[in-house]
Design an enzyme around this catalytic site. Structure first.
Site, short mmCIF file in Angstrom:
data_model
loop_
_atom_site.label_atom_id
_atom_site.label_comp_id
_atom_site.label_asym_id
_atom_site.label_seq_id
_atom_site.Cartn_x
_atom_site.Cartn_y
_atom_site.Cartn_z
N SER A 60 23.17 44.17 83.45
CA SER A 60 21.96 44.88 83.90
C SER A 60 21.73 46.12 83.03
O SER A 60 20.60 46.43 82.64
CB SER A 60 22.15 45.28 85.36
OG SER A 60 21.07 46.03 85.80
N LYS B 205 13.13 47.38 88.09
CA LYS B 205 14.21 46.97 89.00
C LYS B 205 14.09 45.47 89.23
O LYS B 205 13.00 44.98 89.57
CB LYS B 205 14.12 47.69 90.35
CG LYS B 205 14.09 49.20 90.24
CD LYS B 205 15.40 49.77 89.75
CE LYS B 205 15.31 51.28 89.56
NZ LYS B 205 16.48 51.84 88.90
N GLY B 206 15.20 44.76 89.04
CA GLY B 206 15.17 43.32 89.21
C GLY B 206 14.60 42.64 87.97
O GLY B 206 13.82 41.70 88.07
N ARG C 26 28.35 46.53 92.72
CA ARG C 26 28.06 45.11 92.55
C ARG C 26 29.03 44.56 91.52
O ARG C 26 29.78 45.34 90.89
CB ARG C 26 26.60 44.89 92.13
CG ARG C 26 26.34 44.99 90.65
CD ARG C 26 24.88 45.14 90.30
NE ARG C 26 24.19 43.91 90.03
CZ ARG C 26 23.04 43.84 89.34
NH1 ARG C 26 22.47 44.95 88.87
NH2 ARG C 26 22.44 42.71 89.13
N THR D 269 20.85 51.32 93.62
CA THR D 269 20.72 52.65 94.23
C THR D 269 19.27 52.93 94.67
O THR D 269 19.05 53.53 95.72
CB THR D 269 21.20 53.77 93.28
OG1 THR D 269 20.51 53.63 92.03
CG2 THR D 269 22.70 53.67 93.02
N ARG D 270 18.30 52.50 93.87
CA ARG D 270 16.90 52.77 94.23
C ARG D 270 16.49 51.97 95.46
O ARG D 270 15.86 52.49 96.38
CB ARG D 270 15.99 52.46 93.02
CG ARG D 270 14.50 52.55 93.26
CD ARG D 270 14.05 53.83 93.94
NE ARG D 270 14.31 55.04 93.17
CZ ARG D 270 14.27 56.28 93.69
NH1 ARG D 270 14.00 56.47 94.96
NH2 ARG D 270 14.53 57.32 92.94
N LYS E 239 22.73 51.01 88.25
CA LYS E 239 22.34 49.59 88.16
C LYS E 239 22.96 48.72 89.25
O LYS E 239 23.10 47.51 89.07
CB LYS E 239 22.67 48.97 86.78
CG LYS E 239 22.14 49.69 85.58
CD LYS E 239 20.69 50.05 85.63
CE LYS E 239 19.75 48.90 85.67
NZ LYS E 239 18.35 49.36 85.89
N CYS E 240 23.35 49.33 90.34
CA CYS E 240 23.94 48.53 91.43
C CYS E 240 23.00 48.40 92.63
O CYS E 240 23.36 47.80 93.64
CB CYS E 240 25.26 49.16 91.89
SG CYS E 240 26.58 48.90 90.70
P1 A3P Z 1 18.68 44.28 87.86
O1 A3P Z 1 17.48 44.96 87.32
O2 A3P Z 1 19.75 44.08 86.91
O3 A3P Z 1 18.37 43.01 88.62
P2 A3P Z 1 19.50 50.74 90.32
O4 A3P Z 1 18.35 51.05 91.23
O5 A3P Z 1 20.77 51.37 90.77
O6 A3P Z 1 19.17 51.00 88.89
O7 A3P Z 1 19.79 49.20 90.46
C1 A3P Z 1 18.90 48.22 89.95
C2 A3P Z 1 19.28 46.93 90.61
O8 A3P Z 1 18.87 46.94 91.97
C3 A3P Z 1 18.56 45.73 90.06
O9 A3P Z 1 19.31 45.27 88.96
C4 A3P Z 1 18.57 44.75 91.23
O10 A3P Z 1 19.51 43.71 91.08
C5 A3P Z 1 19.00 45.62 92.40
N1 A3P Z 1 18.19 45.43 93.60
C6 A3P Z 1 18.71 45.35 94.84
N2 A3P Z 1 17.76 45.12 95.74
C7 A3P Z 1 16.60 45.04 95.05
C8 A3P Z 1 15.25 44.82 95.44
N3 A3P Z 1 14.94 44.61 96.71
N4 A3P Z 1 14.28 44.79 94.47
C9 A3P Z 1 14.65 45.00 93.17
N5 A3P Z 1 15.90 45.22 92.74
C10 A3P Z 1 16.87 45.25 93.68
#
Ligand code: A3P
Length: 333
Positions: free
Chosen positions: A160, A286-287, A152, A72-73, A69-70
């Site tokens: 998150s 995501k987001g 983060r 990674t994707r 949740k930081c």
């Molecule tokens: P939130 O969903 O809490 O906002 P992971 O891929 O490790 O699970 O991390 C998910 C987090 O990627 C999202 O947390 C979001 O804040 C972050 N993130 C960073 N850049 C992003 C982007 N361009 N679009 C969507 N999410 C992004």
């Protein structure tokens, strides 16, 4: 814990050398060569070009080990804008899941994308960061591997994680649990439970210390997850440097999408997933919009993590933006 280190360059260099070893004749000017030698040289060059085109599955030279949740994707998808980066599609979970680890390295290699010599193969599985056995297993595969860790604000990360919990429960028609039951102690004193899973994942210095028992600090590159959100290209350029890649990623590769509230890939930008005419944002998971959390719970979490942030600074020599923000907030309280 900063900037480029030679191991990936060396690894890439070795691959390149073994695939394209040049004949000693090639140091001689072609004009002075006999015809047969010239023909041999032309043939060998053609063969080299062919070899350059041979795509095989290789073990990764670098792994995004976390944290969950930081971002990674976003990090992996955006890195694939670089033409020499090849990333595994899903999360491979080879070093954290027994049943997968038992399948052996040939299975692991099979999960990797096809790549050419000189490409950098990557995978991301954020569970590695918090898995006790993972550092030793990764080390046994490759002692000079490069590791990327995105972090983060630990409190934002917990929220998150909780947003994901809410989403999962609601999608199964189940009521979400209150966040307090997941992160605070049960006796109702309002204190944070250090053993709660969501809290544990945010104890960055503890997990990182475990990785540092096996890997040198310059093998681990830290990415600031907040900055990846606000200025993706500059965080990604630092990763390019770390991986020994020629810089390719530029600000024009990204557009801010006001509806999503995040940067997306600009239209017609090529990445590992091809090229689309429209802009490409990360999926709806995501987001996400975060659920509202009581101020008292947020304050308890902030106080709890403040001490852990300090230990992270001591360990890495790095002060992240969230630490300055939180310190300022404490000063105002
Ligand atoms: P939130 O969903 O809490 O906002 P992971 O891929 O490790 O699970 O991390 C998910 C987090 O990627 C999202 O947390 C979001 O804040 C972050 N993130 C960073 N850049 C992003 C982007 N361009 N679009 C969507 N999410 C992004």
């Amino acid at each position: 814990m900063v900037i480029p280190i030679p191991c990936a360059v060396a690894v890439v260099g070795i691959l390149h050398q073994t695939c394209t070893t040049k004949s000693p004749l090639m140091h001689t000017s072609p004009a002075l060569m006999p015809q047969s030698a010239l023909a041999a040289m032309v043939e060998s060059e053609a063969q080299e070009e062919e070899e350059e085109d041979i795509r095989v599955r290789r073990l990764p030279q670098a792994i995004v080990i976390g944290a969950r949740k930081c971002g990674t994707r976003a990090l992996l998808d955006f890195l694939e804008v670089h033409p020499r980066v090849r990333a595994a599609r899903g999360e491979v979970h080879y070093f954290d899941r027994e049943e997968r680890h038992n399948l052996g390295l040939s299975w692991y290699r099979g999960q990797m994308p096809l790549s050419r010599p000189g490409d950098v193969t990557l995978e991301k599985s954020p569970a590695y960061f918090v898995t006790e056995a993972a550092p030793a297993r990764v080390w046994r595969m490759n002692t000079s591997i490069q590791l990327i860790l995105i972090l983060r604000d630990p409190v934002a990360r917990v929220v998150s994680d909780y947003a994901q919990h809410v989403h999962r429960r609601v999608s199964k028609d189940l009521p979400p649990k209150p966040i307090e039951s997941l992160v605070l102690t049960r006796n109702g004193d309002g204190r944070v439970n250090p053993n709660a899973k969501m809290v544990q994942t945010s104890l960055y210095h503890r997990h990182l210390r475990r990785w540092l028992r096996y890997f040198k600090p310059d093998q681990i590159h830290l990415v600031d997850g907040d900055r990846l959100v606000s200025q993706p290209h500059s965080e990604l350029q630092q990763v390019e440097d770390f991986l020994g890649l020629k810089r390719h990623i530029r600000p024009e590769h990204f557009v801010f999408n006001a509806t999503k509230g995040f940067y997306c890939l600009a239209p017609s930008v090529s990445s590992g997933r091809g090229k689309k005419r429209r802009q490409r944002c990360l999926g709806s998971e995501k987001g996400r919009r975060h659920p509202s959390v009581a101020n008292s719970t947020l304050t308890a979490l902030r106080h709890f993590f403040a001490g852990h942030d300090e230990r992270l600074v001591q360990l890495t020599g790095r002060t992240f933006d969230w630490m300055r923000r939180n310190a300022q907030q404490f000063g105002e309280e």
